[in-house]
Design an enzyme around this catalytic site. Structure first.
Site, PDB file in Angstrom:
ATOM      1  CE  LYS A 153      -2.214  -0.801   3.872  1.00 35.02           C
ATOM      2  NZ  LYS A 153      -1.623  -2.081   4.327  1.00 35.02           N
ATOM      3  NE  ARG A 169      -3.395  -1.088  10.598  1.00 37.53           N
ATOM      4  CZ  ARG A 169      -2.293  -0.622   9.975  1.00 37.53           C
ATOM      5  NH1 ARG A 169      -2.274   0.586   9.467  1.00 37.53           N
ATOM      6  NH2 ARG A 169      -1.252  -1.378   9.848  1.00 37.53           N
ATOM      7  NE  ARG A 189       7.612  -3.031   5.696  1.00 39.22           N
ATOM      8  CZ  ARG A 189       6.331  -2.727   5.841  1.00 39.22           C
ATOM      9  NH1 ARG A 189       5.614  -2.358   4.796  1.00 39.22           N
ATOM     10  NH2 ARG A 189       5.761  -2.794   7.017  1.00 39.22           N
ATOM     11  NE  ARG A 213       7.328  -0.761  10.276  1.00 36.17           N
ATOM     12  CZ  ARG A 213       6.154  -0.697   9.659  1.00 36.17           C
ATOM     13  NH1 ARG A 213       6.072  -0.137   8.457  1.00 36.17           N
ATOM     14  NH2 ARG A 213       5.073  -1.165  10.205  1.00 36.17           N
ATOM     15  NE  ARG A 255       2.703  -4.935  11.388  1.00 37.92           N
ATOM     16  CZ  ARG A 255       3.596  -4.636  10.432  1.00 37.92           C
ATOM     17  NH1 ARG A 255       4.759  -5.244  10.398  1.00 37.92           N
ATOM     18  NH2 ARG A 255       3.302  -3.737   9.533  1.00 37.92           N
TER      19      ARG A 255
HETATM   20  P1  AMP Z   1       1.741   0.270   9.312  1.00 39.28           P
HETATM   21  O1  AMP Z   1       3.013   0.973   9.035  1.00 39.28           O
HETATM   22  O2  AMP Z   1       0.574   0.830   8.554  1.00 39.28           O
HETATM   23  O3  AMP Z   1       1.836  -1.224   9.154  1.00 39.28           O
HETATM   24  O4  AMP Z   1       1.391   0.546  10.856  1.00 39.28           O
HETATM   25  C1  AMP Z   1       2.286   0.151  11.878  1.00 39.28           C
HETATM   26  C2  AMP Z   1       1.553   0.078  13.205  1.00 39.28           C
HETATM   27  O5  AMP Z   1       1.020   1.379  13.538  1.00 39.28           O
HETATM   28  C3  AMP Z   1       0.361  -0.851  13.266  1.00 39.28           C
HETATM   29  O6  AMP Z   1       0.728  -2.203  13.485  1.00 39.28           O
HETATM   30  C4  AMP Z   1      -0.427  -0.253  14.432  1.00 39.28           C
HETATM   31  O7  AMP Z   1       0.163  -0.583  15.670  1.00 39.28           O
HETATM   32  C5  AMP Z   1      -0.227   1.245  14.221  1.00 39.28           C
HETATM   33  N1  AMP Z   1      -1.296   1.816  13.348  1.00 39.28           N
HETATM   34  C6  AMP Z   1      -1.143   2.404  12.136  1.00 39.28           C
HETATM   35  N2  AMP Z   1      -2.326   2.799  11.632  1.00 39.28           N
HETATM   36  C7  AMP Z   1      -3.254   2.467  12.582  1.00 39.28           C
HETATM   37  C8  AMP Z   1      -4.671   2.586  12.663  1.00 39.28           C
HETATM   38  N3  AMP Z   1      -5.395   3.157  11.677  1.00 39.28           N
HETATM   39  N4  AMP Z   1      -5.275   2.137  13.792  1.00 39.28           N
HETATM   40  C9  AMP Z   1      -4.592   1.580  14.796  1.00 39.28           C
HETATM   41  N5  AMP Z   1      -3.269   1.403  14.771  1.00 39.28           N
HETATM   42  C10 AMP Z   1      -2.591   1.847  13.682  1.00 39.28           C
END
Ligand code: AMP
Length: 214
Positions: free
Chosen positions: A13, A88, A127, A160, A171
């Site tokens: 994404k 989410r 990644r 990360r 996740r």
């Molecule tokens: P991402 O980089 O999008 O995979 O996000 C990394 C982490 O940030 C996720 O595993 C969540 O812990 C937190 N996070 C990001 N976006 C959201 C969201 N919309 N709602 C809740 N947690 C979020």
């Protein structure tokens, strides 16, 4: 252009959001990047979010809705946007719909990227992310020119914490349970578009543009 990108973590994404943002000059907002920056800068948002993020859990809805309202409708309100990683949960999607109604704006599309769980788990473990500009690389399919350095800004690449194998599986489970129900939520509003996220980022991008009419 007002678009939401939906799909499991690691499906690509962020890469697609960057491409759309560059070509159509639309602001791209990744809630994951915003939260990671907040942690890096030691802000109160970062302090609230970090314990959930390291465990691969979602940050609570009230925190996320407050954040997105500020980002989309605060002082520097963007004309259009590409949302990567928000909403989410159903509760976030309902809150977002209310915000759109309040501000009298409509979404153009929700693009769902689909891929196999195994491919995604492998992709996430390979990644690497730039500490400075958040650019994303993959050691197998999209390696940096110089090992450990960002092609764009020369920043240090790192893995990360939540891209390590144990957290990745968590996740993906969280996605299945809490985020997948959004597919039906947006299907019923008639704006859901599906893209098979297989092939190179360029191939996926072509499909993405075709489903949003770009
Ligand atoms: P991402 O980089 O999008 O995979 O996000 C990394 C982490 O940030 C996720 O595993 C969540 O812990 C937190 N996070 C990001 N976006 C959201 C969201 N919309 N709602 C809740 N947690 C979020």
């Amino acid at each position: 252009m007002r678009i939401i990108l939906l799909g499991p973590p690691g499906v690509g994404k962020g890469t697609q959001a960057q491409k759309l943002s560059g070509e159509f000059s639309v602001d791209q907002f990744s809630t994951g990047d915003i939260l990671r920056d907040a942690i890096k800068n030691n802000t109160s948002l970062g302090n609230k979010a970090s314990s959930y993020m390291v465990k691969g859990e979602l940050v609570p809805d009230d925190i996320m809705l407050g954040l997105i309202e500020k980002v989309l409708f605060g002082e520097d309100k963007p004309d259009g946007f590409i949302l990567d990683g928000f909403p989410r949960t159903i509760s976030q999607a309902e809150g977002l719909t209310k915000l759109f109604e309040k501000h009298k704006i409509e979404l153009n599309a929700v693009v769902l990227f689909e891929s196999d769980t195994e491919i995604i788990a492998d992709r996430l473990s390979a990644r690497r992310t730039c500490r400075d500009c958040n650019a994303v690389y993959n050691l197998i399919s999209n390696p940096p020119k110089e090992e450990g350095r960002c092609d764009k800004c020369g920043g240090e690449l790192f893995q990360r914490d939540d891209d390590r194998k144990e957290t990745v599986m968590k996740r993906l489970l969280v996605y299945k349970k809490q985020t997948e129900p959004l597919i039906d939520f947006y299907k019923s509003s008639g704006i859901l578009r599906k893209v098979k996220a297989v092939g190179s980022p360029e191939e996926v991008y072509k499909l993405t543009k075709s489903v949003i009419g770009g």
